[in-house]
Design a protein around this motif. Structure first.
Motif, PDB file in Angstrom:
ATOM      1  N   ARG A 353     -37.124 -35.462  36.169  1.00 38.80           N
ATOM      2  CA  ARG A 353     -37.420 -34.713  34.945  1.00 38.80           C
ATOM      3  C   ARG A 353     -38.616 -33.821  35.241  1.00 38.80           C
ATOM      4  NH1 ARG A 353     -36.026 -35.754  29.829  1.00 38.80           N
ATOM      5  NH2 ARG A 353     -35.031 -37.678  30.511  1.00 38.80           N
ATOM      6  N   SER A 354     -38.614 -32.619  34.686  1.00 40.82           N
ATOM      7  CA  SER A 354     -39.780 -31.752  34.914  1.00 40.82           C
ATOM      8  C   SER A 354     -40.758 -31.929  33.760  1.00 40.82           C
ATOM      9  CB  SER A 354     -39.352 -30.291  35.024  1.00 40.82           C
ATOM     10  OG  SER A 354     -38.933 -29.832  33.750  1.00 40.82           O
ATOM     11  N   ARG A 356     -41.971 -29.561  32.078  1.00 46.81           N
ATOM     12  CA  ARG A 356     -41.522 -28.634  31.029  1.00 46.81           C
ATOM     13  C   ARG A 356     -40.515 -29.344  30.110  1.00 46.81           C
ATOM     14  NH1 ARG A 356     -37.395 -24.515  30.742  1.00 46.81           N
ATOM     15  NH2 ARG A 356     -38.240 -22.654  29.750  1.00 46.81           N
ATOM     16  N   GLU A 357     -39.519 -29.993  30.738  1.00 40.91           N
ATOM     17  CA  GLU A 357     -38.509 -30.696  29.930  1.00 40.91           C
ATOM     18  C   GLU A 357     -39.172 -31.777  29.091  1.00 40.91           C
ATOM     19  OE1 GLU A 357     -34.799 -30.389  33.101  1.00 40.91           O
ATOM     20  OE2 GLU A 357     -36.147 -32.102  33.139  1.00 40.91           O
ATOM     21  N   ARG A 360     -41.350 -30.327  26.212  1.00 39.85           N
ATOM     22  CA  ARG A 360     -40.484 -29.721  25.200  1.00 39.85           C
ATOM     23  C   ARG A 360     -39.674 -30.767  24.441  1.00 39.85           C
ATOM     24  NH1 ARG A 360     -38.314 -23.903  26.757  1.00 39.85           N
ATOM     25  NH2 ARG A 360     -40.352 -22.910  26.843  1.00 39.85           N
ATOM     26  N   TRP A 361     -39.429 -31.896  25.078  1.00 37.61           N
ATOM     27  CA  TRP A 361     -38.756 -33.002  24.383  1.00 37.61           C
ATOM     28  C   TRP A 361     -39.752 -33.692  23.451  1.00 37.61           C
ATOM     29  CZ3 TRP A 361     -40.215 -38.151  24.634  1.00 37.61           C
ATOM     30  CH2 TRP A 361     -39.335 -39.068  24.033  1.00 37.61           C
TER      31      TRP A 361
END
Ligand SMILES: Cc1cc2nc3c(=O)[nH]c(=O)nc-3n(C[C@H](O)[C@H](O)[C@H](O)COP(=O)(O)OP(=O)(O)OC[C@H]3O[C@@H](n4cnc5c(N)ncnc54)[C@H](O)[C@@H]3O)c2cc1C
Length: 374
Positions: A353-354, A356-357, A360-361
């Motif tokens: 998982r990044s 960013r992800e 944003r989650w």
């Protein structure tokens, strides 16, 4: 005349040297310490870092495979374990020595001497050590956070962008280590301003440390002593201190024929302090840009690539760090009500998982108002 002179034989420098020598370039590494040397570090080599090494680590270097984390905050403790490896624990003196050997095997030369200064002459760089001058087409400065050479490219780092870490290696019986932590990293938030305390299970010792913002951690030795005592280690240990750059802020990392890599470039995760991954990646990118022989725009190309491939992650890590450290309620909320937060977060070092992800989650799920409460 060398194609590349590298200052510093940490993960960034040795990787840049190994990759460049592998491309057939004439490479010299200049390192001020005799190797193997001690390096203050928790020794957590994340899975994403191990994957981009491009080398198989000898078993003897892999002291423990980590599959989970135990997180403490105030009076809460949460444990999360994954069915796969998140991190491998290594001892930095041995790990860095191994990377240096690989650079030498690839054809790089090494001289143990401190670099005092450098000067970009336009068509080459002149590098002054304690006893001689080296000339090179390119210079990679990978001399870490505390060396001043990088300041000529990026300017002096603001105190707000520096962390202070203290660490002790505490001998222990492997059976006791296994019983206490097994395959878990033990992380204690809320004990050091803008950072955390850690207990990592190595082979034959624990790495115990604290890290926080230099601008806020006023009495780091006191914080460290309390942390050691509160966790049953007693107060009297050899303690090493070191600074760490906090990434995620745009800064100049290359100019002309000189590129900064690793800690010298400020490439460290502001939330966790993870830097080995960024050191390996930036070292590799520096070598590639130099190997591509686009002399006129090597600096620009390098800055663009680092920004694209590492900059975004570091900016999101900085956002997360701000949220969690400035709003303790966000931490409590995550630990009390949202098991998924840790579950998903620990997928980042495993490259599943990044940042960013993750950010944003996370943000839309945080209750409105949480971020304004202190
Ligand atoms: C206490 C602590 C714990 C940490 N724990 C972790 C962790 O668990 N996991 C993680 O991923 N990251 C961790 N980090 C961050 C990580 O250690 C760094 O990000 C990483 O070492 C950066 O690698 P580098 O090659 O850029 O620099 P370094 O590893 O610092 O290497 C720089 C080298 O340059 C040499 N040098 C310096 N000046 C000169 C000079 N003028 N001339 C010649 N040689 C010079 C030094 O001797 C050194 O060998 C931690 C940092 C600290 C301080």
């Amino acid at each position: 005349m060398y194609d590349l002179v590298v200052v510093g034989a940490g993960p960034a420098g040795s990787t840049a040297a190994r990759m460049a020598a592998g491309m057939g370039l004439k490479v010299m590494i200049l390192e001020k310490e005799d190797f193997p040397r001690y390096k203050a570090c928790g020794g957590a080599l994340s899975e994403r870092a191990a994957c981009c090494l491009g080398l198989r680590l000898p078993e003897a270097l892999c002291e423990r495979s980590i599959t989970g984390a135990r997180i403490h905050f105030q009076n809460q403790v949460k444990e999360k374990i994954k069915g796969y490896r998140l991190t491998t624990l290594v001892t930095r003196s041995a790990f860095d020595h191994f990377l240096l050997q690989k650079a030498i095997e690839a054809g790089a030369s090494i001289t143990f001497s401190r670099v005092l200064s450098f000067s970009d002459k336009g068509d080459y760089v002149s590098v002054q050590t304690e006893d001689r001058i080296y000339k090179s087409r390119f210079l990679v400065i990978a001399s870490g956070c505390q060396d001043a050479l990088k300041d000529l490219i990026s300017g002096k780092t603001s105190r707000d962008d520096i962390g202070i870490c203290l660490v002790a290696e505490i001998e222990a019986n492997d059976m006791d280590i296994e019983a206490r932590l097994g395959r878990l990293l033990d992380i204690h938030f809320g004990i050091a301003s803008g950072g955390y305390g850690w207990i990592f299970p190595h082979r034959g010792y624990y790495s115990v440390g604290i890290g926080g913002l230099a601008s806020q951690l006023i009495h780091p030795r006191q914080v460290m002593s309390s942390f050691l005592e509160n966790n049953g280690f007693g107060r009297h240990h050899i303690i090493h201190g070191h600074t760490i750059p906090l990434g995620g802020r745009k800064r100049r990392i290359a100019r002309g024929r000189v590129l900064l890599a690793g800690d010298s470039a400020g490439l460290v995760d502001s939330f966790t302090g993870e830097g080995i991954y960024y050191a390996l990646r930036s070292g590799e990118m520096a070598a590639r840009v130099i190997g591509e022989e686009k002399e006129g725009d090597a600096a620009q190309l390098y800055e663009r690539r680092c920004d694209r491939e590492l900059g975004e992650e570091l900016r999101y890590a900085r956002i997360l760090s701000r949220i969690m450290h400035n709003h303790p309620n966000a931490f409590s909320w995550a630990l009390e009500c949202h098991d998924e937060v840790i579950e998903k977060y620990i997928e980042i070092p495993a490259a599943r998982r990044s940042y960013r992800e993750f950010v944003r989650w996370l943000l839309p799920r945080m209750p409105f108002g949480l971020l304004s409460m202190r």
